[in-house]
Design a protein around this motif. Structure first.
Motif, PDB file in Angstrom:
ATOM      1  N   PHE A 205       0.792  -1.231   0.000  1.00 51.81           N
ATOM      2  CA  PHE A 205       0.000   0.000   0.000  1.00 51.81           C
ATOM      3  C   PHE A 205       0.822   1.277   0.000  1.00 51.81           C
ATOM      4  N   GLY A 206       2.145   1.182  -0.003  1.00 62.20           N
ATOM      5  CA  GLY A 206       2.963   2.379   0.129  1.00 62.20           C
ATOM      6  C   GLY A 206       3.202   2.699   1.598  1.00 62.20           C
ATOM      7  N   SER A 207       3.956   3.740   1.853  1.00 61.54           N
ATOM      8  CA  SER A 207       4.400   4.023   3.217  1.00 61.54           C
ATOM      9  C   SER A 207       3.512   5.002   3.983  1.00 61.54           C
ATOM     10  N   ASP A 208       2.514   5.581   3.345  1.00 55.06           N
ATOM     11  CA  ASP A 208       1.678   6.589   3.986  1.00 55.06           C
ATOM     12  C   ASP A 208       0.604   5.920   4.848  1.00 55.06           C
ATOM     13  N   GLU A 209       0.658   6.156   6.148  1.00 56.69           N
ATOM     14  CA  GLU A 209      -0.277   5.510   7.059  1.00 56.69           C
ATOM     15  C   GLU A 209      -1.715   5.999   6.856  1.00 56.69           C
ATOM     16  N   ARG A 210      -1.896   7.169   6.238  1.00 57.16           N
ATOM     17  CA  ARG A 210      -3.257   7.619   5.927  1.00 57.16           C
ATOM     18  C   ARG A 210      -3.916   6.677   4.923  1.00 57.16           C
ATOM     19  N   VAL A 211      -3.130   6.157   3.997  1.00 56.63           N
ATOM     20  CA  VAL A 211      -3.670   5.182   3.052  1.00 56.63           C
ATOM     21  C   VAL A 211      -3.968   3.872   3.767  1.00 56.63           C
ATOM     22  N   TRP A 212      -3.077   3.435   4.656  1.00 60.32           N
ATOM     23  CA  TRP A 212      -3.342   2.206   5.409  1.00 60.32           C
ATOM     24  C   TRP A 212      -4.672   2.295   6.146  1.00 60.32           C
ATOM     25  N   ALA A 213      -4.894   3.437   6.783  1.00 62.13           N
ATOM     26  CA  ALA A 213      -6.144   3.617   7.522  1.00 62.13           C
ATOM     27  C   ALA A 213      -7.347   3.596   6.585  1.00 62.13           C
ATOM     28  N   ALA A 214      -7.211   4.236   5.442  1.00 63.13           N
ATOM     29  CA  ALA A 214      -8.341   4.365   4.526  1.00 63.13           C
ATOM     30  C   ALA A 214      -8.741   3.032   3.903  1.00 63.13           C
ATOM     31  N   VAL A 215      -7.776   2.169   3.623  1.00 65.99           N
ATOM     32  CA  VAL A 215      -8.089   0.886   2.982  1.00 65.99           C
ATOM     33  C   VAL A 215      -8.468  -0.181   3.997  1.00 65.99           C
ATOM     34  N   SER A 216      -8.280   0.076   5.289  1.00 64.77           N
ATOM     35  CA  SER A 216      -8.576  -0.919   6.322  1.00 64.77           C
ATOM     36  C   SER A 216     -10.081  -1.159   6.434  1.00 64.77           C
ATOM     37  N   PRO A 217     -10.502  -2.412   6.565  1.00 60.11           N
ATOM     38  CA  PRO A 217     -11.934  -2.702   6.714  1.00 60.11           C
ATOM     39  C   PRO A 217     -12.608  -1.985   7.878  1.00 60.11           C
TER      40      PRO A 217
END
Length: 303
Positions: A205-217
């Protein structure tokens, strides 16, 4: 058992291509019985795990579970079973099967994984016409992908919501997450002393934790994205040595905050406690089959 068309059942179709993106864009399909018009029958569609990058975990990981289900009384309620392969993220340091930078099957980055899953489901729906009559089952990161189907979106580099179901995929009536990854930020934080967790999430997902949060169920807005969803089952083992029970608690909390589990809302939520280690549940097949059969029982009561 055969039918008028000369097919023998169960009918197995291996490595069926659902797109031409790569050699991993294939499905394994099983049709247990000659097709009927029975609307109560459902499909079981499985998404394997492997941290989005393990070449040794693929669609064949469903075989033992499938064999157990086919031998059970539940097989009469199943119109078909499918297990999805999808493109994997790079893994050049894998000890037995390192990825090659020129191989499109082994250089995926989000949203490639979820787009492949959507393309596979669309292929099955257009071929077998079951619409929402399916249970989407995912193990580990496969559970993440299963819920992303219900979330109907992926998040790109500009952090804007993009609807990923432009392919006209009909979401499932039920999702079963098994040993799932539901909150990627919390997962990496929990394993802050184990660099491989941050590595495989960043790899996908890349290194940006904002993306991790957004794609999380756990961030899904399911009332809007999945209004026809009827059932969520979270199945997890407290013996799982790779994914902590906290992931289940976070997902349950997120769903209950949206009304899941409230009888008046018609959106059921069930927790099933499994036994065994993270991969043991599918390697031996019995626990994964138990979770699927329990989910199918619940689906049939909703029909």
């Amino acid at each position: 058992m055969g039918d008028a068309d000369g097919y023998m059942y169960p009918r197995y179709l291996q490595h069926v291509a659902y797109s031409d993106e790569s050699s991993l864009n294939t499905l394994d399909i099983c049709i247990p019985h000659p097709p009927t018009e029975d609307r109560k029958q459902v499909w079981i569609i499985f998404i394997h795990g492997g941290a989005w990058l393990d070449p040794e975990i693929d669609s064949s990981s469903f075989k033992k579970t499938q064999d157990i289900i086919l031998a059970s009384h539940q097989s009469d309620n199943i119109a078909g079973l499918a297990s999805i392969n999808y493109r994997l993220s790079p893994n050049p340091s894998h000890p037995r099967d390192p990825s090659n930078p020129s191989d499109p099957a082994r250089n995926a980055r989000h949203p490639d994984h979820i787009n492949d899953v959507l393309a596979a489901i669309l292929y099955l729906q257009e071929t077998h016409h079951f619409e929402d009559r399916y249970i989407l089952v995912g193990h580990s990161c496969g559970a993440t992908l299963a819920f992303q189907v219900a979330m109907k979106r992926y998040w790109g580099s500009q952090y804007e919501s993009t609807f990923a179901l432009e392919l006209n995929v009909v979401p499932p009536m039920a999702v079963l997450g098994v040993e799932g990854l539901y909150d990627l930020v919390a997962l990496v934080k929990h394993h802050s002393g184990e660099s491989e967790y941050r590595d495989f999430v960043s790899n996908a997902f890349g290194s940006d934790e904002r993306v991790w949060a957004a794609v999380s169920p756990t961030s899904g807005e399911y009332e809007e994205s999945w209004p026809d969803g009827r059932l969520v089952v979270l199945a997890h083992s407290r013996e799982d040595e790779l994914v902590e029970w906290e992931q289940v608690e976070l997902m349950e909390r997120a769903l209950r905050a949206q009304g899941w589990g409230e009888a008046s809302d018609g959106r059921s939520l069930k927790l099933i406690e499994l036994r065994g280690k993270h991969d043991q549940v599918w390697e031996e097949g019995k626990e994964l089959a138990r979770a699927i059969e329990a989910t199918l029982d619940l689906v049939l009561t909703l029909a």
